[in-house]
Design an enzyme around this catalytic site. Sequence first.
Site, PDB file in Angstrom:
ATOM      1  N   ASP A 109      -0.954  -1.953   5.805  1.00  0.00           N
ATOM      2  CA  ASP A 109      -0.806  -1.536   7.200  1.00  0.00           C
ATOM      3  C   ASP A 109      -1.787  -2.296   8.084  1.00  0.00           C
ATOM      4  O   ASP A 109      -2.855  -2.709   7.639  1.00  0.00           O
ATOM      5  CB  ASP A 109      -1.092  -0.032   7.342  1.00  0.00           C
ATOM      6  CG  ASP A 109       0.009   0.801   6.700  1.00  0.00           C
ATOM      7  OD1 ASP A 109      -0.224   1.997   6.447  1.00  0.00           O
ATOM      8  OD2 ASP A 109       1.101   0.234   6.442  1.00  0.00           O
ATOM      9  N   ASP A 133      -7.631   1.182   7.212  1.00  0.00           N
ATOM     10  CA  ASP A 133      -7.399   1.428   5.782  1.00  0.00           C
ATOM     11  C   ASP A 133      -6.690   0.248   5.127  1.00  0.00           C
ATOM     12  O   ASP A 133      -7.003  -0.157   4.013  1.00  0.00           O
ATOM     13  CB  ASP A 133      -6.560   2.694   5.590  1.00  0.00           C
ATOM     14  CG  ASP A 133      -7.431   3.933   5.542  1.00  0.00           C
ATOM     15  OD1 ASP A 133      -6.880   5.042   5.598  1.00  0.00           O
ATOM     16  OD2 ASP A 133      -8.672   3.763   5.445  1.00  0.00           O
ATOM     17  N   GLU A 162       0.832  -1.186   0.000  1.00  0.00           N
ATOM     18  CA  GLU A 162       0.000   0.000   0.000  1.00  0.00           C
ATOM     19  C   GLU A 162       0.877   1.250   0.000  1.00  0.00           C
ATOM     20  O   GLU A 162       1.617   1.484   0.947  1.00  0.00           O
ATOM     21  CB  GLU A 162      -0.862  -0.059   1.279  1.00  0.00           C
ATOM     22  CG  GLU A 162      -1.683   1.132   1.584  1.00  0.00           C
ATOM     23  CD  GLU A 162      -2.246   1.045   3.008  1.00  0.00           C
ATOM     24  OE1 GLU A 162      -2.913   1.987   3.428  1.00  0.00           O
ATOM     25  OE2 GLU A 162      -1.984   0.025   3.702  1.00  0.00           O
ATOM     26  N   ASP A 201      -4.031  -1.520   9.939  1.00  0.00           N
ATOM     27  CA  ASP A 201      -5.091  -0.624  10.411  1.00  0.00           C
ATOM     28  C   ASP A 201      -6.309  -0.759   9.502  1.00  0.00           C
ATOM     29  O   ASP A 201      -6.335  -1.602   8.606  1.00  0.00           O
ATOM     30  CB  ASP A 201      -4.592   0.828  10.462  1.00  0.00           C
ATOM     31  CG  ASP A 201      -4.101   1.319   9.124  1.00  0.00           C
ATOM     32  OD1 ASP A 201      -3.405   2.337   9.077  1.00  0.00           O
ATOM     33  OD2 ASP A 201      -4.424   0.659   8.078  1.00  0.00           O
TER      34      ASP A 201
END
Length: 663
Positions: free
Chosen positions: A523, A527, A450, A525
Site C-alpha cells: 500500500d 505500513d 501485503e 502508506d
Amino acid sequence: MTDSNDLFSSAKAPDKDGYTAQDIEVLEGLEPVRKRPGMYIGGTDDRALHHLFSEVLDNSMDEAVAGHADRIDIVMHEDGSVAVSDNGRGIPIDPHPKFKDKSALEVIMTTLHAGGKFSGKAYKTSGGLHGVGVSVVNALSQRLDAEVARDRKLYAQSFERGRALAPLKEIGAAPNRRGTTIRFSPDPEIFGDRAHLKPKRLFAMARSKAYLHRGVQIRWKCDAALAEPAGVEPEAVFHFPGGLADFLKELIGEKRTVTSEMFSGRAGGDEGAGRVEWAVAWSGAGFGEADGFVRSYCNTVPTPDGGTHEQGLRAALTKGLRAYAEIAGQGKKAGIITPDDVMAGAGGIVSVFIAEPEFQGQTKDRLANSEAARLVEQSVRDPFDHWLAASPKEAEQLLEFVVERAEERLKRRRDKEVKRQTASRKLRLPGKLADCSRGGSEGTELFLVEGDSAGGSAKQARNRKTQAVLPLRGKILNVASAGADKIMKNQEISDLTLALGAATGSKFNPDDLRYERVIIMTDADVDGAHIASLLITFFYQAMPDLIRSGRLYLALPPLYRLSQGDKIEYARDDAHKDALMAGEFSNGKKVEISRFKGLGEMMPRQLKETTMDPETRTLARVSLDDALAGEAESLVETLMGRKSELRFKFIQDHADFIEAIDI
Ligand code: 0RA
C-alpha cells in the site's frame, strides 16, 4: 555335399530328395542336454516343457512348408505321451557314413546338432527350440518312439532318455504311404512329476499352426480321459485355406472394424523361403488386448517379442498411409502420423518364411534378420497402396482413425508434460502462491503483496501467464535484527524463498530464480513502506545479487484518484496530486478526488491499469551501487537493525536508492 543355400529347393544330389546320411554333421552326444537342459530349452518350466512339442510339430510342419507333406496328425495318449505324424519324406534311415553301424535316423536322434541345416542345407527352416533339433527332445524324454515309412517299408526305433534301446528295425511294409511319426513322453526326472503336457495348450498350438500354412491339414485327437477334464475337444480337424485372414477373423470375432474389409495378402508363392503373409484390421473399440495387437511368426514359429518382420509391417503400413494422405491432399495430417499411431488400434498378424532365421533376446523370441524387414515392407507396401486406392471412402475412414490416434497421443503428451510441470512445482511451492503458467522464468514476475485482501485483488488483476502473486501476511520478520534460527523458521520468509526457487546467502544462484523480476507491491502508506523496507532488507542480506542484477522492483500504486467528467488520472502521492491539480485539472471545473486506503480497495481493473500492467504501470527499480555498498551496509544496519521509526523516511527520501523507471 552340395552347398546350395536354398533350403527349399529339392537339390540334385544322389538321393531323389537331395539328402543323404553324409549330410548330417555330428557334433556331440546328448549328455550335456540332460545335465543342463536350461542351456538348450531355456529352463525346465511349463513353457520349456511345451517347447518339446513345438520342436516335434515344427519338424513336421517344415516338411509341409517345404511342400513334402500336407497332413499332420497329433494324438495325445492317456499315458501323457504325444505323437506327431506327417506324410512327408520320412526321416532318412540309410546307414550313416561316419557311423557305419548306425542309421541316419539314429544319428539324428542321438547326436546334438545333427541336422543338415548346420551345413546350410537344412531340411528344416526353423524349430520350436529355434533349431536345437529333435535330439534335444529325445534327450529330455523318458521314452521316444520313432516310426518311418519310406521306400515302401516301415521302420522303427525306440529310445529312453536319449539312448537307443535297439538298432533301427524294419517292422513291416508300407506299400502306399510315407512319413514320420514321433511319439514322446517328457522325462519327469527333468521336468518333475507333475509336469504334464497340457491338452489345451497343445490344441491351441496345433490350431494356430494350421492357420500359418494353408497347405496343411492338422488332425487332433486326444484321449477322452485327458480331453474331458481339460475341456478340450477329443477330435478336431484344422485346415484353413484362408490362412491368416481366417486367423485374424477368428481373433477379432464380432468386434466392429474401421474398414469393412480387412487388409490381408501374401507374396512369394506357396512354398519355400521368401514368403510373406499378413492380415490387418483396425478397430475403434479396441480388440481387448490393450489397444491393438500384432502376432508374428517366422517359419511358423511364434515370435512374441516381435522383431524385424514386425518392423517391416509397421513401416509398410505407415509409409503407405502417409503416401495416401499426400495424394488425397491431406499431407499436413499425415505429417504427425507415427508407426505407433498406425498400429495403436490395429490387430495384425504377419508370417514370414526365411532361410536362416536368427532369433535374439533372452528367450530367443525376437526375429533379428534384417532382410526380413525389407522382405515384409516390400511385399506389403504395394498391395497396401492398391488396397487404399481401391476404396477411397474406407481409406479416408482409416486415415481419420489413425490421425485421431496421433492427436490423442499428442494430447496425452501435452497433458503429461503439464502434469509433470505442475506436480514438480506444486511439490515445493507455498500454498498461498498463485503461480503463473509460463514454464521458464523468462518474462515472468512475482508480486509480493501485503495481506490476503490485496492478494485477492492482485490475483484478479494479473496476467496469469506471466505474473505470479504471493500474499504475505502482516509484517514480515526483520531479518536484520533476528537470529539465523528465527529466520529459518519464519513462515513468510520460507514461503518467499520457496516461491523464488533460489537458496539464500552463499548458495544463491541467480539461475535458480523462478521469475525474471520480483516486484514488491505494498500500500502507498506508512505500513506499506515499512513492509517494503523489511523485504528490501531481506533481499539485501539474503540475495544481494538479485538487487545487483536489477531484478528487484517496487510497484508504485496510486494514492489518489482524480476525476473530472470523463477524465481520470491517478496520483502517486500528495506532490503528484498537487502537480495534476495545478496542471491538467486546473480549468476550474469540479474535480473529484478519492484516496485509496489500500490496494485491496481498488477494483482489479484499476489495479491492473495503474500498477500491474506492464503497458501502463510505473515501477521503481531497487538498485545497489557497489561504490556505495559499504555505506548501504551501515545504513541498513542502523536503520533496520534497531530504529524502526526511521525506516519509512529512509525509503521515501533516498532517491539514489530508489529510481523510478518505466517498464
Ligand atoms: C532329414 C532329411 C530329410 C527329411 C527329414 C530329416 C525329416 C525329418 C522329420 C521330422 C519329422 N518329420 C520329418 N520328415 C522329414 C530329407 C529326407 C530325404 O531327402 O528323403
